[in-house]
Design a protein around this motif. Structure first.
Motif, mmCIF file in Angstrom:
data_model
loop_
_atom_site.group_PDB
_atom_site.id
_atom_site.type_symbol
_atom_site.label_atom_id
_atom_site.label_comp_id
_atom_site.label_asym_id
_atom_site.label_seq_id
_atom_site.Cartn_x
_atom_site.Cartn_y
_atom_site.Cartn_z
ATOM 1 N N VAL A 106 0.867 -1.176 0.000
ATOM 2 C CA VAL A 106 0.000 0.000 0.000
ATOM 3 C C VAL A 106 0.905 1.228 0.000
ATOM 4 N N ASP A 107 0.868 1.959 -1.085
ATOM 5 C CA ASP A 107 1.681 3.170 -1.222
ATOM 6 C C ASP A 107 0.858 4.351 -0.718
ATOM 7 N N ALA A 108 1.137 4.768 0.512
ATOM 8 C CA ALA A 108 0.369 5.844 1.135
ATOM 9 C C ALA A 108 1.082 7.182 1.064
ATOM 10 N N ASP A 109 2.161 7.247 0.308
ATOM 11 C CA ASP A 109 2.971 8.457 0.208
ATOM 12 C C ASP A 109 2.650 9.183 -1.100
ATOM 13 N N LEU A 110 2.406 10.480 -1.022
ATOM 14 C CA LEU A 110 2.106 11.270 -2.212
ATOM 15 C C LEU A 110 3.245 11.230 -3.237
ATOM 16 N N GLN A 111 4.470 11.010 -2.790
ATOM 17 C CA GLN A 111 5.591 10.913 -3.724
ATOM 18 C C GLN A 111 5.528 9.648 -4.568
ATOM 19 N N ALA A 112 4.751 8.667 -4.112
ATOM 20 C CA ALA A 112 4.479 7.436 -4.868
ATOM 21 C C ALA A 112 5.747 6.702 -5.299
ATOM 22 N N THR A 113 6.760 6.693 -4.454
ATOM 23 C CA THR A 113 8.019 6.044 -4.821
ATOM 24 C C THR A 113 7.859 4.539 -4.988
ATOM 25 N N ALA A 114 7.085 3.912 -4.120
ATOM 26 C CA ALA A 114 6.868 2.466 -4.240
ATOM 27 C C ALA A 114 6.155 2.131 -5.546
ATOM 28 N N SER A 115 5.171 2.940 -5.904
ATOM 29 C CA SER A 115 4.438 2.709 -7.149
ATOM 30 C C SER A 115 5.355 2.884 -8.353
ATOM 31 N N ARG A 116 6.195 3.905 -8.311
ATOM 32 C CA ARG A 116 7.133 4.141 -9.415
ATOM 33 C C ARG A 116 8.135 2.993 -9.535
ATOM 34 N N TRP A 117 8.574 2.484 -8.377
ATOM 35 C CA TRP A 117 9.501 1.347 -8.357
ATOM 36 C C TRP A 117 8.892 0.164 -9.100
#
Length: 216
Positions: free
Chosen positions: A37-48
Motif C-alpha cells: 500500500v503506497d500511502a505516500d504522495l511521492q508514490a516512490t513504491a508505485s514508481r519502483w
C-alpha cells in the motif's frame, strides 16, 4: 490470516520505501501473496514497481492510497482477505495522518533509521506516535531497522546507541549500498540484481526472515 506491516518514520529520506519494497519483494519471491500500500504522495513504491520490465514484473501488487489520510486503516481492511501480507509504505509522519492511521491496524511497525545524530533525534517523534497507537492497538510490535550503516567504528557505535530508544533493534542492518538504488531504478527486486548485489541480498533476506519470525 493476513499480517500487516507498516514502515514509518517521522522524517523523509530514512529508507522507508527501500525497506518496504525489499521485504515485500522477498516475500513475493518466496511464494506469498503480497500487497504494498503506497500511502505516500511521492508514490516512490508505485514508481519502483512500474519501472519493472513487462516480461519480469515486480512480484507483488501495489496500490496507491495516498489520499486516504486518516482513513487509511479502513481502506487497508478491504484487502485483508486477498493477501498473506500487506506492507504499508507511509509518508513522513510530520506531514500526514496516514502513519497514525496505519498503525491502528498493523501487527508490526518497522522504523528505518539512519544512525546519525540528526536522524536519531527525529526518530523520537515516531516513537511517540507508536506509543499513541498502542493505546488502541495493544498488540502492536515495533522494531528499529538501522539503514545506510557504514562499516566504521562510528557506524557501529551509532547502531549500538539505538538500544537507548526503548524499542527492539533488528539484528540485521542495511548497508549504504548502490544496489538498493539500482533495484528501484530498474523496477527490480534486490535479488533480481544477481551477484552484483550479493551483500544487499543477504541483508534483505535476513531482514525478511526476522519479520516473518516476528509475525508467526
Amino acid at each position: 490470516m493476513c499480517s500487516i506491516v507498516t514502515i514509518a518514520n517521522q522524517k523523509g529520506g530514512a529508507g522507508k520505501t527501500t525497506v518496504t519494497m525489499g521485504v515485500a519483494g522477498t516475500l513475493g519471491l518466496r511464494g506469498h501473496k503480497v500487497l504494498v500500500v503506497d500511502a505516500d504522495l511521492q508514490a516512490t513504491a508505485s514508481r519502483w514497481a512500474c519501472a519493472a520490465d513487462e516480461g519480469q514484473p515486480f512480484p507483488v501488487a501495489v496500490t496507491g492510497l495516498a489520499a486516504a489520510g486518516a482513513k487509511l486503516h479502513r481502506e487497508v481492511r478491504k484487502f485483508l482477505n486477498d493477501y498473506d501480507y500487506v506492507l504499508i509504505d507511509t509518508p513522513p509522519a510530520m506531514e500526514s495522518s496516514a502513519p497514525q492511521s496505519a498503525l491502528l491496524v498493523s501487527d508490526l511497525v518497522l522504523v528505518p533509521v539512519i544512525p546519525s545524530p540528526a536522524d536519531l533525534w527525529s526518530a523520537q517523534g515516531i516513537l511517540a506516535i507508536i506509543e499513541g497507537a498502542r493505546v488502541v492497538n495493544e498488540s502492536l510490535r515495533a522494531f528499529l531497522v538501522p539503514n545506510m550503516v557504514t562499516h566504521t567504528v562510528l557506524g557501529r557505535e551509532s547502531v549500538e546507541a539505538l538500544a537507548e530508544f526503548g524499542l527492539g533493534v533488528t539484528e540485521t542492518s542495511l548497508g549504504h549500498r548502490t544496489a538498493y538504488r539500482e533495484a528501484a531504478i530498474e523496477g527490480n527486486t534486490i535479488q533480481g540484481l544477481g551477484k552484483r548485489a550479493k551483500s544487499a541480498i543477504s541483508e534483505i533476506e535476513a531482514l525478511c526472515d526476522r519479520v516473518m519470525a516476528e509475525l508467526e
